[in-house]
Design an enzyme around this catalytic site. Sequence first.
Site, PDB file in Angstrom:
ATOM      1  N   THR A 122       0.768  -1.201   0.025  1.00  0.00           N
ATOM      2  CA  THR A 122       0.084   0.079   0.018  1.00  0.00           C
ATOM      3  C   THR A 122       1.119   1.244  -0.010  1.00  0.00           C
ATOM      4  OG1 THR A 122      -1.831  -1.104   1.242  1.00  0.00           O
ATOM      5  CG2 THR A 122      -1.591   1.219   1.186  1.00  0.00           C
ATOM      6  N   GLU A 359      -6.911  -5.124   2.973  1.00  0.00           N
ATOM      7  CA  GLU A 359      -6.974  -6.292   2.272  1.00  0.00           C
ATOM      8  C   GLU A 359      -8.000  -5.989   1.157  1.00  0.00           C
ATOM      9  OE1 GLU A 359      -4.311  -7.667   2.925  1.00  0.00           O
ATOM     10  OE2 GLU A 359      -4.042  -8.273   5.094  1.00  0.00           O
ATOM     11  N   GLU A 363     -15.903  -2.572  -0.914  1.00  0.00           N
ATOM     12  CA  GLU A 363     -16.601  -2.122  -2.155  1.00  0.00           C
ATOM     13  C   GLU A 363     -15.673  -3.059  -3.369  1.00  0.00           C
ATOM     14  OE1 GLU A 363     -17.893   0.356   0.701  1.00  0.00           O
ATOM     15  OE2 GLU A 363     -15.796   0.041   0.147  1.00  0.00           O
TER      16      GLU A 363
END
Length: 375
Positions: A122, A359, A363
């Site tokens: 990320t 993770e 959505e």
Amino acid sequence: MDWTEDESAILDQIERFAADVLAPRAAELDETQTFAICHLPMMSELGLMGLNLPEDDGGLGLSGPALYRAVEIIAGACGSTASMLTAHYLATDSLHLGADAELRARILPRAAAGALGAFALTEPEAGSNPADMRTTARREGAGYRIRGSKAFISNAGAAEFMVVFAKTDPDAGARGVSAFLVEPGVTPGVSVAAAERTMGLRGGHVFGVTFDCLVPEENRIGAEGSGFRTAMRVLDNGRIEVAAQATGIAAAALDASIRYAQERRVGGHPIADFQGLQWMLADSANDLAAARALGYAAARLRGTGTRYATESAHAKLFASEAAWRIADRALQVHGGYGYCRDFPLERYLRDLRIFRIYEGSSEIQRTIIARGLLA
């Protein structure tokens, strides 16, 4: 669920450890924001750091369902510790699934013995769509120069190794992402910020990390351009482990609400006698059973060689949202006491909230499921 004799013995040992060591300290870790690595020596001794790895890589070789149950037990006792552990699994899974035999042999037995790992995917502007990452890895001499920043990286402040994803071909989108092993203790140019102050899982620390470091070519995990595929396979596993964490905490919340309902008396009767409350408990039990069923269904596919992105998305989506409903009802059963920090319900809710985000958000899971339906 049927376990092998060895798996049953391991799970029994984990249950004792969770009850005797993790659960009594869970509130303290949350209150003081103590990093869950305080449990690392005992967890390493018990073999918990390698539960997800086959014996050839130094692990215990648990089946997918047994691993699900192990994570569920740990999370039910201490969500922060489960978060730290499963983040480590993301790093070791990356090496197990993507690295060559030499790199696996160099790192994984040590990781299974307790060398903590971190999974650095990320970025500040690349969360739900990792293909948008800006971290680069360019050829330099006999290795790669990695430059960029990562965000919300669990375990980074204490990790002995990180799996770092970076663009080796910035113009190729997801096909230009490669994965690398970075060892902060021996690699100059890795800077870890202070732990983020989070709402929940306050003992499962996450960090920002900045890279301007040189790694040798042998630290590349798989071929150039294979990193995104590796990350997606790893996240299939990780989403099952998030589901296990969610059901573990939800089960603890439901158990707490059942005990309280049987003990709390109003008008001379335990509140468990009231039909409205009974229905709340029944709805929670139904949610928990459905979440576990989806989780175990996905876990059975782990290690089979087939992709199970849709199944893991089903498990993660339903469990993360059902667990929130279960914990919220449990707090309602406790009334005003549930809102007080002397009871664990408010901690369960705070810990659970992130599961609908990391993770892959709820959505994103819906998008994965829909793509599977429309393919």
